[in-house]
Design a protein around this motif. Structure first.
Motif, PDB file in Angstrom:
ATOM      1  N   UNK A 162       0.705  -1.018  -0.049  1.00 33.28           N
ATOM      2  CA  UNK A 162      -0.109   0.006  -0.040  1.00 33.28           C
ATOM      3  C   UNK A 162       0.786   1.104  -0.005  1.00 33.28           C
ATOM      4  N   UNK A 163       0.726   2.145  -1.041  1.00 36.37           N
ATOM      5  CA  UNK A 163       1.674   3.329  -1.158  1.00 36.37           C
ATOM      6  C   UNK A 163       0.512   4.645  -1.673  1.00 36.37           C
ATOM      7  N   UNK A 164       1.110   5.717  -1.074  1.00 37.34           N
ATOM      8  CA  UNK A 164       0.586   6.666  -1.371  1.00 37.34           C
ATOM      9  C   UNK A 164       0.590   7.271  -3.028  1.00 37.34           C
ATOM     10  N   UNK A 165      -0.633   7.642  -3.250  1.00 36.52           N
ATOM     11  CA  UNK A 165      -0.584   7.931  -5.021  1.00 36.52           C
ATOM     12  C   UNK A 165      -1.478   9.217  -5.248  1.00 36.52           C
ATOM     13  N   UNK A 166      -1.681   9.673  -6.360  1.00 37.06           N
ATOM     14  CA  UNK A 166      -2.681  10.794  -6.403  1.00 37.06           C
ATOM     15  C   UNK A 166      -3.841  10.133  -7.216  1.00 37.06           C
ATOM     16  N   UNK A 167      -5.062  10.337  -6.655  1.00 37.27           N
ATOM     17  CA  UNK A 167      -6.375   9.581  -6.971  1.00 37.27           C
ATOM     18  C   UNK A 167      -7.045  10.505  -8.032  1.00 37.27           C
ATOM     19  N   UNK A 168      -7.631  10.001  -9.061  1.00 32.90           N
ATOM     20  CA  UNK A 168      -8.351  10.835 -10.048  1.00 32.90           C
ATOM     21  C   UNK A 168      -9.692  10.785  -9.363  1.00 32.90           C
ATOM     22  N   UNK A 173     -20.417  17.892 -10.940  1.00 34.39           N
ATOM     23  CA  UNK A 173     -20.491  19.143 -11.693  1.00 34.39           C
ATOM     24  C   UNK A 173     -19.608  18.977 -13.151  1.00 34.39           C
ATOM     25  N   UNK A 174     -19.021  18.032 -13.307  1.00 30.76           N
ATOM     26  CA  UNK A 174     -18.176  17.672 -14.393  1.00 30.76           C
ATOM     27  C   UNK A 174     -16.502  17.928 -14.167  1.00 30.76           C
ATOM     28  N   UNK A 175     -16.255  18.679 -13.067  1.00 25.33           N
ATOM     29  CA  UNK A 175     -14.969  19.022 -12.691  1.00 25.33           C
ATOM     30  C   UNK A 175     -14.059  17.729 -12.352  1.00 25.33           C
ATOM     31  N   UNK A 176     -12.765  17.631 -12.533  1.00 29.90           N
ATOM     32  CA  UNK A 176     -11.923  16.600 -12.071  1.00 29.90           C
ATOM     33  C   UNK A 176     -10.722  17.113 -11.046  1.00 29.90           C
ATOM     34  N   UNK A 177     -10.411  16.207 -10.359  1.00 27.45           N
ATOM     35  CA  UNK A 177      -9.141  16.779  -9.534  1.00 27.45           C
ATOM     36  C   UNK A 177      -8.343  15.622  -8.997  1.00 27.45           C
ATOM     37  N   UNK A 178      -7.375  15.893  -8.594  1.00 30.52           N
ATOM     38  CA  UNK A 178      -6.373  14.911  -7.901  1.00 30.52           C
ATOM     39  C   UNK A 178      -6.554  14.908  -6.525  1.00 30.52           C
ATOM     40  N   UNK A 179      -6.670  13.864  -5.824  1.00 29.87           N
ATOM     41  CA  UNK A 179      -6.628  13.872  -4.236  1.00 29.87           C
ATOM     42  C   UNK A 179      -5.599  12.841  -3.782  1.00 29.87           C
ATOM     43  N   UNK A 180      -4.937  12.776  -2.705  1.00 34.92           N
ATOM     44  CA  UNK A 180      -4.000  11.787  -2.120  1.00 34.92           C
ATOM     45  C   UNK A 180      -4.768  10.968  -1.725  1.00 34.92           C
ATOM     46  N   UNK A 181      -4.242   9.720  -1.798  1.00 34.96           N
ATOM     47  CA  UNK A 181      -4.769   8.551  -1.287  1.00 34.96           C
ATOM     48  C   UNK A 181      -3.931   7.414  -1.077  1.00 34.96           C
ATOM     49  N   UNK A 182      -4.186   6.254  -0.529  1.00 34.77           N
ATOM     50  CA  UNK A 182      -3.435   5.129  -0.314  1.00 34.77           C
ATOM     51  C   UNK A 182      -4.191   3.872  -0.967  1.00 34.77           C
ATOM     52  N   UNK A 183      -3.205   3.142  -1.568  1.00 35.35           N
ATOM     53  CA  UNK A 183      -3.599   1.937  -2.269  1.00 35.35           C
ATOM     54  C   UNK A 183      -2.626   1.000  -2.747  1.00 35.35           C
ATOM     55  N   UNK A 184      -3.031  -0.142  -3.368  1.00 36.62           N
ATOM     56  CA  UNK A 184      -1.994  -0.820  -4.258  1.00 36.62           C
ATOM     57  C   UNK A 184      -2.364  -0.543  -5.652  1.00 36.62           C
ATOM     58  N   UNK A 185      -1.937   0.471  -6.244  1.00 25.06           N
ATOM     59  CA  UNK A 185      -2.616   1.117  -7.314  1.00 25.06           C
ATOM     60  C   UNK A 185      -1.762   0.290  -8.825  1.00 25.06           C
TER      61      UNK A 185
END
Length: 205
Positions: A162-168, A173-185
């Motif tokens: 499990x590592x930190x990554x930038x989640x899409x 409303x149609x907007x997109x962003x990246x948020x920090x998350x953890x997982x086996x991506x």
């Protein structure tokens, strides 16, 4: 081999089949890792030839000379002779793209959209992220199918720990962003998506 009034029996056979179709997109179902097909788009005939048989008779000696003196450009690397990379024609890529199911197409489209938006060449993705992204398109799928898609169809390997990554994240409303998350991506590159889905994107445009 089965003759009338006789029992059928097995015989040795080795042959090649030529399939012809005007349907470029999905005339046959081919797996993405299949290496038995060489798909070529034949150019259209611009002028009608009425003296075809005489032309063939004149060309036979020249063709035999060519076969006798030609130099082979491919080495016998596999049982199919040609290396798989030599079989990846534009026609094959187009066929493979259209053979992919709707879940794959939509996920690839969303990921490329995210890469374009953030001007990046790689996206990290867990199956749960893919499920939430696809829920915005109202495509019915589940985590098992998505995990199988990423591992078996796309041949990707997820992180061992499990590592930190930038989640899409794609909001209502149609907007997109990246948020920090953890997982086996899984790490998905732009080059992978373009190689496997670019023909499909161009066709839809």
């Amino acid at each position: 081999m089965e003759a009338k009034g006789k029992d059928k029996r097995e015989v040795e056979f080795f042959g090649k089949f030529i399939l012809c179709s005007n349907n470029e997109d999905n005339f046959i179902k081919i797996d993405g890792n299949e290496t038995r097909f060489w798909v070529l788009k034949v150019p259209k005939i611009t002028t009608e030839e009425t003296d075809y048989l005489n032309h063939l008779n004149r060309e036979v000696p020249a063709f035999l000379h060519f076969l006798k003196h030609r130099q082979l450009h491919s080495k016998n690397l596999t049982r199919m002779w040609f290396h798989p990379s030599q079989l990846k024609t534009p026609a094959l890529k187009k066929l493979l793209a259209n053979n992919r199911n709707r879940v794959e197409k939509e996920l690839a489209t969303i990921l490329l959209m995210g890469m374009d938006h953030f001007n990046i060449d790689d996206i990290q993705l867990c199956p749960i992220d893919a499920l939430q992204l696809l829920n915005r398109t109202r495509i019915k799928t589940d985590l098992t199918q998505l995990r199988r898609l990423l591992k078996n169809s796309w041949k990707l390997e997820n992180q061992k720990n499990t590592l930190c990554y930038q989640r899409l994240v794609w909001w209502q409303d149609g907007s997109i962003e990246q948020r920090e998350a953890k997982g086996r991506y899984f790490n998905i590159s732009r080059s992978f998506l373009i190689e496997n889905f670019d023909e499909l994107m161009n066709a839809e445009d």
